[in-house]
Write an enzyme that holds these catalytic residues in place. Structure first.
Site, PDB file in Angstrom:
ATOM      1  N   HIS A 118       0.857  -1.173   0.000  1.00  0.00           N
ATOM      2  CA  HIS A 118       0.000   0.000   0.000  1.00  0.00           C
ATOM      3  C   HIS A 118       0.901   1.233   0.000  1.00  0.00           C
ATOM      4  O   HIS A 118       1.567   1.517   0.992  1.00  0.00           O
ATOM      5  CB  HIS A 118      -0.894  -0.043   1.248  1.00  0.00           C
ATOM      6  N   ARG A 158      -8.823  14.040   3.159  1.00  0.00           N
ATOM      7  CA  ARG A 158      -8.655  14.611   4.507  1.00  0.00           C
ATOM      8  C   ARG A 158      -7.166  14.648   4.845  1.00  0.00           C
ATOM      9  O   ARG A 158      -6.351  14.045   4.139  1.00  0.00           O
ATOM     10  CB  ARG A 158      -9.345  13.707   5.525  1.00  0.00           C
ATOM     11  N   ARG A 218       1.604   3.940  15.643  1.00  0.00           N
ATOM     12  CA  ARG A 218       0.376   4.445  16.275  1.00  0.00           C
ATOM     13  C   ARG A 218       0.157   3.695  17.580  1.00  0.00           C
ATOM     14  O   ARG A 218      -0.103   2.483  17.569  1.00  0.00           O
ATOM     15  CB  ARG A 218      -0.831   4.190  15.377  1.00  0.00           C
TER      16      ARG A 218
END
Ligand code: MV4
Length: 452
Positions: free
Chosen positions: A210, A294, A340
């Site tokens: 990705h 976004r 994260r």
């Protein structure tokens, strides 16, 4: 170009703080909204003003359009930054802002609508010559058409929801015999999740990475890209580790994907900051997947290697400024990685809300911790469990990995469970260290847990 005097931040947590900081460095005043449960939080303290917009459930506060517009009006904010999640990709919210003469800091309502209609976006990209994976050229209307398309492109195929994202309404179909059942399951799931069961189909690329490109676009249609991020390390369609650049990137590769991203953005008259997602297959070919309209959670890795503050750029672009950088002004330096950190059990990923009794974030050279947490803060059970992002920069990937290990090892979070131990394991993994992982990294990781 005159920037805004005051901006309202319609978000919470680390991204609210990130936006407030960008505003203050631009000399812009800030107002932030908060729900009852978020009264004693850092964004509320750091912003110049704060407005309570309702009770803890998002539907009654952070998703409450009239309450947020009112908060902008009573604070005299000229613009609203939505952050990510909540109302960031809601075209009705953009229109509500416009109707109240408030600038929405982000793309146009039409950009957002197209980004949320993946079958249509795919069709437009096909028409404009942006490479897409072989598949349908329009939404699939029934099982017979699904079979026809699948036979034309060849199994395995993947059916995806037009309104999708987060893996909902998506099914990999390995062979013909499963198609009917999978098609109906995906449709049902998409309808339940999005109120829209529309599906499209692509050839399934089993071995993919990705890769996404950060873009910036001004109102005159000038577009630049800030290079690629590799976001292949995902669990249940949640990105966990992101890095920039892609390990195997070259100037030629970056130009190829960057040009494709700019072409995609141009095809839809994109404005402000956005991200174009691509599939990279094992032959090195790239295919448009979707566009994210976004600011993204992982934007800091791009900031670290380009030294461009993407939130400041979003604000300047929304105020009507032209891009101040040309593509040739964008320079890339070193390597950046983000982990994260979630308030979750590191084995089961079950959320672990509660009071953080002690919080000591890492720092030092090349370490950035974006967080709204502090000792004594109570992680609410109402929202996303992301509590911190640790972002490192090193001269090269090896230094970045060592720095991330060092940073996570010194991070103290007591009172709740966090995913830090999980990342320390990933950082020791042979495939992670070599950079040869793909989107199946975590499937294999759980089975093998191969340590170097
Ligand atoms: C794909 C794919 C293979 N081929 N598309 C899209 C949304 C993102 N979260 C995952 N997506 C994928 N799209 C084509 N044409 C593989 C993935 C994918 C995936 C799909 C199903 C189950 C787990 C997955 C994990 C990573 C990527």
């Amino acid at each position: 170009m005159k920037l805004f005097k005051k901006i309202l931040i319609a978000n919470r947590g680390e991204i609210a703080i990130r936006i407030i900081r960008a505003c203050h460095e631009l000399g812009i005043e800030t107002a932030v909204v908060y729900s009852d449960i978020d009264r004693d939080t850092l964004p509320v303290r750091i912003a110049h003003e704060a407005v309570c917009i309702g009770p803890a459930p998002s539907a009654e506060s952070y998703l409450n359009i009239p309450a947020i517009i009112s908060a902008a009006e009573i604070t005299d904010a000229e613009a609203i930054h939505p952050g990510y999640g909540f109302l960031a990709e809601n075209p009705q919210f953009v229109e509500a802002c416009t109707a109240s003469n408030i600038t929405f800091i982000g793309p146009t309502a039409d950009n957002i609508r197209l980004g949320g209609d993946k079958a249509k976006a795919r069709r437009i990209m096909m028409k404009k010559g942006v490479p897409v994976v072989p598949g349908s050229d329009k939404p699939i209307s029934d099982e017979a058409e699904a079979m026809e398309t699948a036979k034309r492109i060849g199994f395995p195929v993947i059916v995806k929801a037009s309104a999708g994202g987060g893996g909902k309404g998506m099914r990999i179909v390995p062979e013909e015999q499963y198609l009917g059942k999978m098609y109906h399951m995906a449709q049902k799931e998409a309808f339940a999740a999005f109120g829209n069961g529309e599906l499209y189909m692509e050839k399934y690329i089993s071995d993919m990475r990705h890769i996404e490109i950060q873009i910036l676009a001004d109102k005159k249609g000038n577009i630049i890209h800030l290079g690629e991020r590799d976001c292949s390390i995902q669990r249940r369609h949640q990105k966990l580790v992101e890095e920039a650049p892609f390990v195997l990137s070259t100037p030629k590769f970056r130009k190829k994907v960057g040009d494709a991203a700019i072409k995609a953005a141009r095809a839809m008259k994109y404005r402000n900051a956005g991200t174009v997602e691509f599939i990279l297959d094992s032959n090195g070919d790239i295919y448009f997947m979707e566009i994210n309209t976004r600011i993204q959670v992982e934007h800091p890795v791009t900031e670290m290697i380009t030294d461009i503050d993407i939130i400041k750029e979003q604000i300047k672009l929304a105020a009507g400024s032209m891009l101040s950088l040309k593509q040739s002004d964008v320079k890339f330096s070193g390597h950046s990685i983000e982990c994260r950190i979630n308030a979750e059990d590191p084995e089961s990923f079950i959320p672990s809300p509660g009071t953080v009794s002690l919080f000591i974030p890492p720092g030092g050279h090349g370490v950035r911790t974006d967080t709204a947490a502090f000792s004594g803060w109570k992680v609410p059970a109402y929202y996303d469990s992301l509590i911190a992002k640790v972002i490192v920069h090193g001269r090269d990937r090896e230094e970045a990995i060592m720095r991330m290990k060092r940073a996570l090892s010194e991070f103290v979070i007591e009172g709740i469970k966090t995913t830090i131990p999980f990342y320390l394991k990933i950082l020791k993994d042979r495939d992670f260290i070599s950079g040869t992982y793909n989107t199946h990294f975590l499937d294999n990781f759980k089975k093998a847990s191969a340590s170097a």
